[in-house]
Design a protein around this motif. Structure first.
Motif, short mmCIF file in Angstrom:
data_model
loop_
_atom_site.label_atom_id
_atom_site.label_comp_id
_atom_site.label_asym_id
_atom_site.label_seq_id
_atom_site.Cartn_x
_atom_site.Cartn_y
_atom_site.Cartn_z
N TRP A 177 0.83 -1.21 0.00
CA TRP A 177 0.00 0.00 0.00
C TRP A 177 0.86 1.26 0.00
O TRP A 177 0.51 2.24 -0.64
N ALA A 178 2.01 1.23 0.70
CA ALA A 178 2.90 2.40 0.73
C ALA A 178 3.61 2.58 -0.61
O ALA A 178 3.79 3.70 -1.07
N ARG A 179 4.00 1.47 -1.25
CA ARG A 179 4.61 1.56 -2.59
C ARG A 179 3.62 2.13 -3.59
O ARG A 179 3.97 2.95 -4.43
N LEU B 156 1.07 4.09 -2.93
CA LEU B 156 0.91 5.51 -2.61
C LEU B 156 2.09 6.32 -3.14
O LEU B 156 1.91 7.39 -3.73
N ALA B 157 3.28 5.80 -2.96
CA ALA B 157 4.50 6.50 -3.41
C ALA B 157 4.53 6.68 -4.92
O ALA B 157 5.10 7.65 -5.41
N MET B 158 3.94 5.75 -5.66
CA MET B 158 3.94 5.85 -7.12
C MET B 158 3.22 7.11 -7.60
O MET B 158 3.51 7.61 -8.68
N PHE B 159 2.28 7.62 -6.80
CA PHE B 159 1.48 8.78 -7.21
C PHE B 159 1.94 10.07 -6.54
O PHE B 159 1.23 11.06 -6.58
N MET B 160 3.11 10.03 -5.95
CA MET B 160 3.66 11.21 -5.30
C MET B 160 5.05 11.48 -5.87
O MET B 160 5.68 10.58 -6.41
N PRO B 161 5.55 12.70 -5.73
CA PRO B 161 6.85 13.02 -6.34
C PRO B 161 8.06 12.46 -5.60
O PRO B 161 9.15 12.41 -6.16
N PHE B 162 7.90 12.03 -4.37
CA PHE B 162 9.04 11.67 -3.53
C PHE B 162 9.91 10.55 -4.10
O PHE B 162 11.13 10.63 -4.08
N GLN B 163 9.29 9.49 -4.57
CA GLN B 163 10.04 8.34 -5.09
C GLN B 163 10.94 8.75 -6.26
O GLN B 163 12.01 8.20 -6.45
N TRP B 164 10.51 9.74 -7.00
CA TRP B 164 11.24 10.14 -8.20
C TRP B 164 12.41 11.06 -7.87
O TRP B 164 13.20 11.40 -8.74
N THR B 165 12.55 11.46 -6.58
CA THR B 165 13.66 12.30 -6.17
C THR B 165 14.80 11.53 -5.53
O THR B 165 15.92 12.01 -5.51
N PHE B 166 14.51 10.36 -4.98
CA PHE B 166 15.56 9.57 -4.34
C PHE B 166 15.59 8.13 -4.84
O PHE B 166 16.60 7.65 -5.32
N GLY B 167 14.46 7.43 -4.72
CA GLY B 167 14.41 6.01 -5.06
C GLY B 167 14.74 5.71 -6.50
O GLY B 167 15.55 4.82 -6.80
N PHE B 168 14.13 6.45 -7.42
CA PHE B 168 14.34 6.16 -8.84
C PHE B 168 15.79 6.35 -9.29
O PHE B 168 16.35 5.45 -9.93
N PRO B 169 16.45 7.48 -8.97
CA PRO B 169 17.85 7.59 -9.40
C PRO B 169 18.75 6.48 -8.84
O PRO B 169 19.61 5.96 -9.55
N ILE B 170 18.51 6.12 -7.59
CA ILE B 170 19.32 5.05 -6.98
C ILE B 170 19.07 3.72 -7.67
O ILE B 170 20.00 3.00 -8.02
N GLU B 171 17.80 3.40 -7.89
CA GLU B 171 17.46 2.13 -8.55
C GLU B 171 17.98 2.10 -9.99
O GLU B 171 18.36 1.04 -10.49
N ALA B 172 18.02 3.25 -10.64
CA ALA B 172 18.55 3.31 -12.00
C ALA B 172 20.03 2.94 -12.01
O ALA B 172 20.49 2.22 -12.90
N LEU B 173 20.77 3.38 -11.02
CA LEU B 173 22.20 3.10 -10.96
C LEU B 173 22.49 1.69 -10.47
O LEU B 173 23.42 1.05 -10.94
N VAL B 174 21.68 1.19 -9.55
CA VAL B 174 21.90 -0.14 -9.00
C VAL B 174 21.63 -1.21 -10.05
O VAL B 174 22.20 -2.29 -10.01
N GLY B 175 20.79 -0.91 -11.01
CA GLY B 175 20.58 -1.84 -12.11
C GLY B 175 19.45 -2.81 -11.93
O GLY B 175 19.46 -3.90 -12.49
#
Length: 192
Positions: free
Chosen positions: A128-130, A132-151
Motif C-alpha cells: 500500500w505504501a509503494r 501511494l508512493a507511485m502517485f507522489m513526487p518523492f520516489q522520483w527524487t531519491f528512489g528512482f535515481p538510486i534504482e537506475a544506478l543499481v541496475g
C-alpha cells in the motif's frame, strides 16, 4: 545532489528583506536558486569523486551498471534535483501568508523520508505504501535515481521513470508559477 533551497531559507529571506532585493532583479528568484545550487553541485561532484574512488577501492561494491543505466542516473539525479526544488519552493512560498513554515516542512520531510526510498528502500515498504508512493513526487527524487544506478530496472522502467520525472517537474513548475503570482501580490516587505 538533492540539497535545495529549503523553506527555512524562505523565512529568512522574507524576515531580512532579501526577497525585496531579489524582486528588483531582472531574473526570477527561482532561476537564481536553481543556478546557485546547480553550480554548487558541480563543484561538490568534482570534490566527491576522489572520495568515491577510495571508498569503492576499500569496500569493492558489486555494482555493474550498464552505460544506459549510468546515463539514466546522470539525467535522473538532475531531474530529482528539479522536482525537489519545485516542491520545496512551493512549501517555502507559504511564508507569503505566514511567518513560519517549519512545522509544515517537518511534516513534509517525514513523509518524504518514508515514501522516497531515502530512509527505507522502496522494495521493503508494504504494498500500500509503494502504491501511494507511485502517485507522489518523492520516489522520483531519491528512489528512482538510486534504482537506475543499481541496475534493478528494465529499459522500459528506466525510460518511464524519466518521463514521470519530467511530468513532476512540469507539475511543480506550474504550481510554483500559480503560487508565486498569488504570493507576490500578497507580499509585504519586512526587515532589511
Amino acid at each position: 545532489m538533492n540539497i535545495v533551497f529549503t523553506p527555512y531559507g524562505w523565512e529568512w529571506r522574507i524576515k531580512r528583506g532579501d526577497l525585496s532585493a531579489s524582486l528588483l532583479r531582472p531574473i526570477h528568484p527561482l532561476h537564481q536558486d536553481l543556478a546557485y545550487f546547480g553550480g554548487w553541485k558541480l563543484v561538490v561532484i568534482v570534490l566527491w569523486l576522489p572520495i568515491a574512488a577510495i571508498l569503492a577501492f576499500i569496500f569493492q561494491p558489486t555494482l555493474n551498471p550498464t552505460p544506459l543505466e549510468i546515463g539514466v542516473f546522470a539525467v535522473a539525479i538532475w531531474g530529482a534535483y528539479l522536482i525537489r526544488s519545485m516542491f520545496l519552493w512551493l512549501l517555502g512560498m507559504i511564508t507569503f501568508w505566514t511567518t513560519r513554515v517549519s512545522a509544515l516542512y517537518e511534516l513534509y520531510f517525514a513523509v518524504e523520508l518514508l515514501l522516497s526510498g531515502r530512509l527505507v528502500p522502496m522494495s521493503l515498504l508494504p504494498p500500500w505504501a509503494r502504491d501511494l508512493a507511485m502517485f507522489m513526487p518523492f520516489q522520483w527524487t531519491f528512489g528512482f535515481p538510486i534504482e537506475a544506478l543499481v541496475g534493478t530496472l528494465s529499459t522500459t522502467e528506466l525510460l518511464t521513470g524519466l518521463a514521470i520525472q519530467v511530468l513532476w517537474i512540469l507539475i511543480g513548475l506550474g504550481l510554483v508559477q500559480l503560487v508565486w503570482r498569488a504570493g507576490v501580490r500578497r507580499y509585504g516587505a519586512v526587515g532589511g
